[in-house]
Design a protein around this motif. Structure first.
Motif, PDB file in Angstrom:
ATOM      1  N   VAL A  79       0.971  -1.202  -0.033  1.00  0.00           N
ATOM      2  CA  VAL A  79       0.064   0.030   0.043  1.00  0.00           C
ATOM      3  C   VAL A  79       0.891   1.318   0.057  1.00  0.00           C
ATOM      4  O   VAL A  79       1.766   1.233   0.767  1.00  0.00           O
ATOM      5  CB  VAL A  79      -0.867   0.214   1.365  1.00  0.00           C
ATOM      6  N   ALA A  80       0.724   2.069  -0.860  1.00  0.00           N
ATOM      7  CA  ALA A  80       1.461   3.364  -0.828  1.00  0.00           C
ATOM      8  C   ALA A  80       0.494   4.547  -0.217  1.00  0.00           C
ATOM      9  O   ALA A  80      -0.774   4.779  -0.442  1.00  0.00           O
ATOM     10  CB  ALA A  80       1.422   3.704  -2.412  1.00  0.00           C
ATOM     11  N   ASP A  81       1.136   5.323   0.549  1.00  0.00           N
ATOM     12  CA  ASP A  81       0.713   6.360   1.263  1.00  0.00           C
ATOM     13  C   ASP A  81       1.723   7.436   1.424  1.00  0.00           C
ATOM     14  O   ASP A  81       2.679   7.219   1.652  1.00  0.00           O
ATOM     15  CB  ASP A  81       0.141   6.031   2.576  1.00  0.00           C
ATOM     16  N   GLU A  82       1.239   8.739   1.240  1.00  0.00           N
ATOM     17  CA  GLU A  82       2.025   9.801   1.271  1.00  0.00           C
ATOM     18  C   GLU A  82       2.661   9.847   2.892  1.00  0.00           C
ATOM     19  O   GLU A  82       3.892  10.534   3.013  1.00  0.00           O
ATOM     20  CB  GLU A  82       1.470  11.274   1.005  1.00  0.00           C
ATOM     21  N   ASP A  83       1.852   9.535   3.793  1.00  0.00           N
ATOM     22  CA  ASP A  83       2.225   9.483   4.838  1.00  0.00           C
ATOM     23  C   ASP A  83       3.242   8.316   5.536  1.00  0.00           C
ATOM     24  O   ASP A  83       2.660   7.088   5.425  1.00  0.00           O
ATOM     25  CB  ASP A  83       1.121   9.557   6.105  1.00  0.00           C
ATOM     26  N   ASN A  88       3.968   2.482   6.542  1.00  0.00           N
ATOM     27  CA  ASN A  88       4.736   1.462   7.143  1.00  0.00           C
ATOM     28  C   ASN A  88       3.852   0.476   7.914  1.00  0.00           C
ATOM     29  O   ASN A  88       3.904  -0.677   7.998  1.00  0.00           O
ATOM     30  CB  ASN A  88       5.989   1.889   7.830  1.00  0.00           C
ATOM     31  N   LYS A  89       2.993   1.406   8.656  1.00  0.00           N
ATOM     32  CA  LYS A  89       1.933   0.540   9.641  1.00  0.00           C
ATOM     33  C   LYS A  89       1.146  -0.234   8.807  1.00  0.00           C
ATOM     34  O   LYS A  89       0.983  -1.320   9.168  1.00  0.00           O
ATOM     35  CB  LYS A  89       1.238   1.535  10.593  1.00  0.00           C
TER      36      LYS A  89
END
Length: 105
Positions: A79-83, A88-89
């Motif tokens: 999963v990609a996320d800017e945060d 990571n979580k």
């Protein structure tokens, strides 16, 4: 063979959690649709009572192998996320689910 039944139920539970996870994070590209197809097939095979244990085991094993090709499949799913911390979580959670998609011989 009760322990086999328990293993399959645990596997099915993990597969359902993984499908929910994919839904929650909107994982829906071509690769992810293939993974969903394999996961749903896995549930189907686990739920079938008409096949003997040896055949069921072989089919489940084949599907699991299919989920982990050298490229694509669950092997490269994330999963990609800017945060970064959130990403990571989320991916740690995904890795835990991936680890449980096994038959634990």
């Amino acid at each position: 063979m009760e322990s086999d039944k328990m293993k399959y139920l645990e596997l099915k539970s993990t597969v359902e959690k993984l499908l929910d996870f994919m839904e929650k994070y909107n994982l829906d590209d071509y690769n992810e649709r293939l993974v969903k197809k394999f996961l749903k097939e896995l549930i189907y095979v686990i739920d079938i009572d008409e096949i003997d244990n040896v055949k069921k085991y072989q089919e489940v094993k084949e599907i699991i192998v299919g989920l982990y090709p050298p490229r694509g499949g669950l092997t490269e799913m994330y999963v990609a996320d800017e945060d970064r911390e959130k990403m990571n979580k989320i991916n740690d959670e995904l890795e835990e689910l991936k680890k449980k998609i096994t038959l634990l011989d």
